[in-house]
Write a protein that holds these residues in place. Structure first.
Motif, PDB file in Angstrom:
ATOM      1  N   TRP A  84       0.833  -1.205   0.000  1.00 17.10           N
ATOM      2  CA  TRP A  84       0.000   0.000   0.000  1.00 17.10           C
ATOM      3  C   TRP A  84       0.867   1.254   0.000  1.00 17.10           C
ATOM      4  O   TRP A  84       0.597   2.204  -0.744  1.00 17.10           O
ATOM      5  CB  TRP A  84      -0.933  -0.007   1.206  1.00 17.10           C
ATOM      6  CG  TRP A  84      -1.738   1.249   1.324  1.00 17.10           C
ATOM      7  CD1 TRP A  84      -2.871   1.575   0.648  1.00 17.10           C
ATOM      8  CD2 TRP A  84      -1.439   2.362   2.163  1.00 17.10           C
ATOM      9  NE1 TRP A  84      -3.297   2.824   1.021  1.00 17.10           N
ATOM     10  CE2 TRP A  84      -2.435   3.327   1.952  1.00 17.10           C
ATOM     11  CE3 TRP A  84      -0.423   2.636   3.078  1.00 17.10           C
ATOM     12  CZ2 TRP A  84      -2.448   4.533   2.622  1.00 17.10           C
ATOM     13  CZ3 TRP A  84      -0.445   3.845   3.747  1.00 17.10           C
ATOM     14  CH2 TRP A  84      -1.446   4.779   3.520  1.00 17.10           C
ATOM     15  N   ALA A  85       1.914   1.255   0.835  1.00 16.74           N
ATOM     16  CA  ALA A  85       2.798   2.423   0.914  1.00 16.74           C
ATOM     17  C   ALA A  85       3.500   2.668  -0.422  1.00 16.74           C
ATOM     18  O   ALA A  85       3.614   3.821  -0.872  1.00 16.74           O
ATOM     19  CB  ALA A  85       3.808   2.241   2.035  1.00 16.74           C
ATOM     20  N   VAL A  86       3.971   1.604  -1.059  1.00 13.62           N
ATOM     21  CA  VAL A  86       4.638   1.746  -2.358  1.00 13.62           C
ATOM     22  C   VAL A  86       3.653   2.267  -3.404  1.00 13.62           C
ATOM     23  O   VAL A  86       3.979   3.174  -4.180  1.00 13.62           O
ATOM     24  CB  VAL A  86       5.268   0.402  -2.793  1.00 13.62           C
ATOM     25  CG1 VAL A  86       5.698   0.431  -4.247  1.00 13.62           C
ATOM     26  CG2 VAL A  86       6.441   0.055  -1.886  1.00 13.62           C
ATOM     27  N   LEU A  87       2.460   1.720  -3.426  1.00 18.81           N
ATOM     28  CA  LEU A  87       1.457   2.195  -4.387  1.00 18.81           C
ATOM     29  C   LEU A  87       1.078   3.655  -4.121  1.00 18.81           C
ATOM     30  O   LEU A  87       0.845   4.416  -5.068  1.00 18.81           O
ATOM     31  CB  LEU A  87       0.215   1.308  -4.345  1.00 18.81           C
ATOM     32  CG  LEU A  87       0.388  -0.101  -4.909  1.00 18.81           C
ATOM     33  CD1 LEU A  87      -0.883  -0.918  -4.699  1.00 18.81           C
ATOM     34  CD2 LEU A  87       0.753  -0.052  -6.373  1.00 18.81           C
ATOM     35  N   LEU A  88       1.026   4.049  -2.862  1.00 22.01           N
ATOM     36  CA  LEU A  88       0.721   5.438  -2.529  1.00 22.01           C
ATOM     37  C   LEU A  88       1.822   6.369  -3.031  1.00 22.01           C
ATOM     38  O   LEU A  88       1.532   7.413  -3.623  1.00 22.01           O
ATOM     39  CB  LEU A  88       0.545   5.592  -1.015  1.00 22.01           C
ATOM     40  CG  LEU A  88       0.207   6.996  -0.530  1.00 22.01           C
ATOM     41  CD1 LEU A  88      -1.186   7.387  -1.012  1.00 22.01           C
ATOM     42  CD2 LEU A  88       0.298   7.068   0.979  1.00 22.01           C
ATOM     43  N   VAL A  89       3.070   5.990  -2.835  1.00 18.35           N
ATOM     44  CA  VAL A  89       4.187   6.810  -3.319  1.00 18.35           C
ATOM     45  C   VAL A  89       4.155   6.905  -4.842  1.00 18.35           C
ATOM     46  O   VAL A  89       4.336   7.989  -5.412  1.00 18.35           O
ATOM     47  CB  VAL A  89       5.535   6.238  -2.814  1.00 18.35           C
ATOM     48  CG1 VAL A  89       6.706   6.881  -3.533  1.00 18.35           C
ATOM     49  CG2 VAL A  89       5.659   6.421  -1.310  1.00 18.35           C
ATOM     50  N   VAL A  90       3.917   5.783  -5.518  1.00 21.50           N
ATOM     51  CA  VAL A  90       3.841   5.796  -6.988  1.00 21.50           C
ATOM     52  C   VAL A  90       2.705   6.705  -7.452  1.00 21.50           C
ATOM     53  O   VAL A  90       2.867   7.481  -8.401  1.00 21.50           O
ATOM     54  CB  VAL A  90       3.676   4.355  -7.531  1.00 21.50           C
ATOM     55  CG1 VAL A  90       3.292   4.349  -8.999  1.00 21.50           C
ATOM     56  CG2 VAL A  90       4.949   3.565  -7.302  1.00 21.50           C
ATOM     57  N   MET A  91       1.577   6.652  -6.772  1.00 27.36           N
ATOM     58  CA  MET A  91       0.441   7.488  -7.156  1.00 27.36           C
ATOM     59  C   MET A  91       0.757   8.967  -6.950  1.00 27.36           C
ATOM     60  O   MET A  91       0.450   9.801  -7.814  1.00 27.36           O
ATOM     61  CB  MET A  91      -0.796   7.104  -6.343  1.00 27.36           C
ATOM     62  CG  MET A  91      -2.048   7.859  -6.749  1.00 27.36           C
ATOM     63  SD  MET A  91      -3.475   7.450  -5.750  1.00 27.36           S
ATOM     64  CE  MET A  91      -3.041   8.237  -4.207  1.00 27.36           C
ATOM     65  N   VAL A  92       1.380   9.306  -5.828  1.00 32.22           N
ATOM     66  CA  VAL A  92       1.733  10.707  -5.577  1.00 32.22           C
ATOM     67  C   VAL A  92       2.723  11.206  -6.625  1.00 32.22           C
ATOM     68  O   VAL A  92       2.582  12.318  -7.138  1.00 32.22           O
ATOM     69  CB  VAL A  92       2.284  10.868  -4.142  1.00 32.22           C
ATOM     70  CG1 VAL A  92       2.946  12.218  -3.942  1.00 32.22           C
ATOM     71  CG2 VAL A  92       1.178  10.658  -3.119  1.00 32.22           C
ATOM     72  N   VAL A  93       3.723  10.390  -6.964  1.00 35.26           N
ATOM     73  CA  VAL A  93       4.699  10.780  -7.981  1.00 35.26           C
ATOM     74  C   VAL A  93       4.006  10.933  -9.333  1.00 35.26           C
ATOM     75  O   VAL A  93       4.263  11.903 -10.071  1.00 35.26           O
ATOM     76  CB  VAL A  93       5.853   9.754  -8.052  1.00 35.26           C
ATOM     77  CG1 VAL A  93       6.707   9.959  -9.286  1.00 35.26           C
ATOM     78  CG2 VAL A  93       6.683   9.809  -6.787  1.00 35.26           C
ATOM     79  N   PHE A  94       3.115  10.018  -9.665  1.00 36.41           N
ATOM     80  CA  PHE A  94       2.404  10.096 -10.946  1.00 36.41           C
ATOM     81  C   PHE A  94       1.556  11.366 -11.026  1.00 36.41           C
ATOM     82  O   PHE A  94       1.600  12.083 -12.019  1.00 36.41           O
ATOM     83  CB  PHE A  94       1.524   8.853 -11.129  1.00 36.41           C
ATOM     84  CG  PHE A  94       0.679   8.898 -12.359  1.00 36.41           C
ATOM     85  CD1 PHE A  94       1.226   8.683 -13.615  1.00 36.41           C
ATOM     86  CD2 PHE A  94      -0.681   9.173 -12.270  1.00 36.41           C
ATOM     87  CE1 PHE A  94       0.445   8.739 -14.752  1.00 36.41           C
ATOM     88  CE2 PHE A  94      -1.468   9.232 -13.402  1.00 36.41           C
ATOM     89  CZ  PHE A  94      -0.908   9.013 -14.650  1.00 36.41           C
ATOM     90  N   TYR A  95       0.780  11.646  -9.976  1.00 36.44           N
ATOM     91  CA  TYR A  95      -0.056  12.849  -9.986  1.00 36.44           C
ATOM     92  C   TYR A  95       0.803  14.106  -9.976  1.00 36.44           C
ATOM     93  O   TYR A  95       0.469  15.108 -10.631  1.00 36.44           O
ATOM     94  CB  TYR A  95      -1.025  12.864  -8.810  1.00 36.44           C
ATOM     95  CG  TYR A  95      -2.262  12.036  -9.059  1.00 36.44           C
ATOM     96  CD1 TYR A  95      -3.085  12.298 -10.147  1.00 36.44           C
ATOM     97  CD2 TYR A  95      -2.610  10.997  -8.215  1.00 36.44           C
ATOM     98  CE1 TYR A  95      -4.216  11.546 -10.390  1.00 36.44           C
ATOM     99  CE2 TYR A  95      -3.727  10.236  -8.448  1.00 36.44           C
ATOM    100  CZ  TYR A  95      -4.531  10.516  -9.533  1.00 36.44           C
ATOM    101  OH  TYR A  95      -5.647   9.758  -9.763  1.00 36.44           O
TER     102      TYR A  95
END
Length: 110
Positions: A84-95
């Motif tokens: 979840w933490a990795v996916l959250l970081v990827v999402m923040v970087v993507f946005y």
């Protein structure tokens, strides 16, 4: 302690042999199962399976397997949290990248 003197054969007798005690029941780590459900539900099925087997394995005398099931439920909960933490970081970087590109594109056209 006793209202009457203890008989001599009880005072002088060798102590009774110790019966090996059973280890305590390992934790089921149900909290980690809940974390797996909340953060990354595909892992939650395996975590719940391991968590639910802890007591039944312990009660049948398979203490090693019960401890392993407990540790596995905890590990799967932690894995769900890390995913979840990795996916959250990827999402923040993507946005962040998408917003930066949108700002950059609007400043070049205007």
């Amino acid at each position: 302690m006793y209202p009457y003197p203890m008989p001599a054969h009880h005072r002088d007798a060798a102590p009774a042999p110790r019966i090996p005690s059973t280890p305590p029941v390992p934790p089921t780590n149900a909290g980690w199962v809940v974390a797996a459900v909340i953060f990354f539900w595909p892992v939650a099925f395996a975590a719940a399976n391991h968590s639910s087997r802890v007591f039944s394995l312990w009660s049948t005398g398979d203490y090693v397997a019960a401890q392993h099931a407990s540790e596995r439920a905890k590990a799967l909960g932690k894995i769900a949290l890390v995913v979840w933490a990795v996916l959250l970081v990827v999402m923040v970087v993507f946005y962040g990248a998408a917003i930066a590109m949108a700002i950059s594109a609007s400043s070049h056209t205007g």
